[in-house]
Design an enzyme around this catalytic site. Structure first.
Site, PDB file in Angstrom:
ATOM      1  CG  MET A 214       1.499   2.675  11.993  1.00 25.10           C
ATOM      2  SD  MET A 214       1.026   0.955  12.276  1.00 25.10           S
ATOM      3  CE  MET A 214       0.737   0.938  14.035  1.00 25.10           C
TER       4      MET A 214
ATOM      5  CG  ASP B 129      -2.048  -0.938   1.138  1.00 25.36           C
ATOM      6  OD1 ASP B 129      -2.512  -1.153   0.011  1.00 25.36           O
ATOM      7  OD2 ASP B 129      -2.477  -1.461   2.175  1.00 25.36           O
TER       8      ASP B 129
END
Length: 436
Positions: A342, A121
């Site tokens: 994150m 990703d």
């Protein structure tokens, strides 16, 4: 490139069975490299990322038998290590982030492991330092070819157990280090280890193979190295991210949906987090039942301040579901702050939701405030591009709730994490079709 065409605004009804967990399957598949004996694995999801890793294992020389849907037997008794230096491996390994986890098992069993810089990703920086610092602590020598972007670790004399404090509770990093340490000489202690259910599954599988691991489920793991491991049988858990996705789908489409066989004991705070958004869900045996709801209202804190949903290492809320929560809140009654700690690029898909009429303020790369419509104003259909797996499924949920017909491009990103998604959604009444 594939396209989804979605006619939104229709209520769904029925039962849906979650697939096997993607994140667990990637770890478990790499663990078959630790033994020359047969390893049987059930409930492997049929998705792009997992199938890519199976292809890597096959080209590495692992014997693979498909016995049924999601049921495989692997045997790594005659590996071709030269594949690791081939152009094919550079191409295959770089297209899948999960391929990094073959390094630990190969280093432990054969004294060397290589990997091209892995893909995955585009959601921000995802450091590999935790992995390689762990290997170095165990005695491996590290090298990096900057021109070819190729990583390597070698330990011809074997690995030696040690104490290490991880710089971050990385799930894949912990898994990789654990798989390297099970065959190291002596005792390895890993503090600040990840302790997600999928990591627990890996540890318990390794124990059935003969590994000696204590502290499973905590952030302090102790591993006594053994000389060799044997075969075993293992079943992958249902995917908690998919389960959360279907909870969000039910709420946004105001539908009555039952999610089957969810393994409640491994869901952690996920059910209660959705309850904080006002979503009613019931435990029926090992199923989740979500009744049809016309409204759901976000809770406030005791002092009346706005609710914040933030990600955290397990047993905190998983970052993979924050995109789903954000979409669900666009039609809630009330407001919420979404804090994605994150990954700094994971919230950048909100512009597409704003185009659909959602009220979202992107405060910075990590935070977004969502003001819910309470279904007083429906999202409007539009044309979108899926940037990553979780944003892709979130946009799909938004499209299924919207007025009109939406188009989603780059759906290969969704296929990386969700198995036969259009067929499964069609079975509960979704009007979705796949176009070439």
């Amino acid at each position: 490139m594939g396209i989804f065409k979605i006619e939104g605004g229709h209520k769904l009804k029925g039962a849906i069975q979650p697939q096997g967990a993607k994140n667990e399957a990637l770890q478990i598949l790499c663990a078959v490299l630790l033994t020359p004996e047969k390893v049987e694995i059930k409930n492997i999801p049929d998705i792009i990322d997992v199938n890519k890793l199976i292809s890597v294992l096959e080209h590495l020389g692992v014997k693979i038998q498909k016995k049924g849907k999601g049921y495989y037997i692997f045997q790594a008794d005659d590996l071709d290590m030269s594949y690791l230096e081939s152009e094919l491996f550079k191409q295959e390994g770089s297209s899948l982030r999960g391929s990094i986890m073959i390094v630990g098992p190969l280093l432990a069993r054969f004294g060397k492991g290589y990997i091209p810089r892995p893909g995955g990703d585009k959601i921000g920086r995802r450091r590999l330092d935790t992995h390689f610092e762990g290997f170095i602590n165990l005695g491996a020598k590290f090298r990096y070819n900057r021109e070819e972007r190729f990583y390597g670790v070698e330990s011809p004399e074997g690995l030696t157990g040690t104490y290490m404090l991880l710089d971050q509770a990385s799930v894949t990093g912990t898994a990789n280090i654990v798989m390297a340490a099970v065959l190291a000489k002596g005792t390895t202690t890993i503090y600040n280890a990840a302790c997600e259910p999928y990591l627990q599954q890996l540890c318990n599988m390794l124990k059935r193979m003969g590994a000696k691991i204590s502290g499973v489920g905590s952030n302090l793991l102790t591993i006594e190295g053994v000389e060799s491991l044997g075969g075993c049988k293992h079943t992958v858990l249902p995917d908690m991210i998919e389960i959360g996705s279907w909870i969000g789908l039910a709420a946004m489409t105001r539908s009555e949906i039952t999610i089957k066989n969810v393994s409640w004991e491994n869901l952690g705070v996920i059910p209660d987090t959705f309850r904080k958004l006002g979503i009613t869900l019931e435990k029926r045996g090992d199923d989740i039942y979500i009744p049809e709801q016309d409204h759901y209202e976000i809770q406030s804190y005791i002092d009346g301040s706005i609710l914040t949903i933030a990600d955290a290492p397990w047993p905190g809320f998983t970052p993979d579901l924050l995109s789903i929560v954000l979409v669900v809140c666009t039609q809630a009654r009330g407001s919420v702050l979404i804090h994605q700690k994150m990954f700094e690029s994971r919230l950048f898909f909100v512009d597409k939701l704003i185009d659909m009429g959602a009220k979202i303020i992107l405060c910075d790369p990590h935070r977004a405030t969502v003001i819910g419509h309470d279904f007083q104003s429906m999202l409007k259909a539009t044309t979108m591009v899926s940037p990553d797996i979780r944003a892709g499924i979130s946009l799909l949920i938004a499209a299924l709730s919207a007025t009109g017909t939406s188009t989603i491009h780059n759906i290969e990103q969704i296929d990386r994490g969700y198995e036969n998604i259009e067929e499964r959604l069609q079975a509960i009444g979704a009007r979705i079709s796949r176009l070439d």
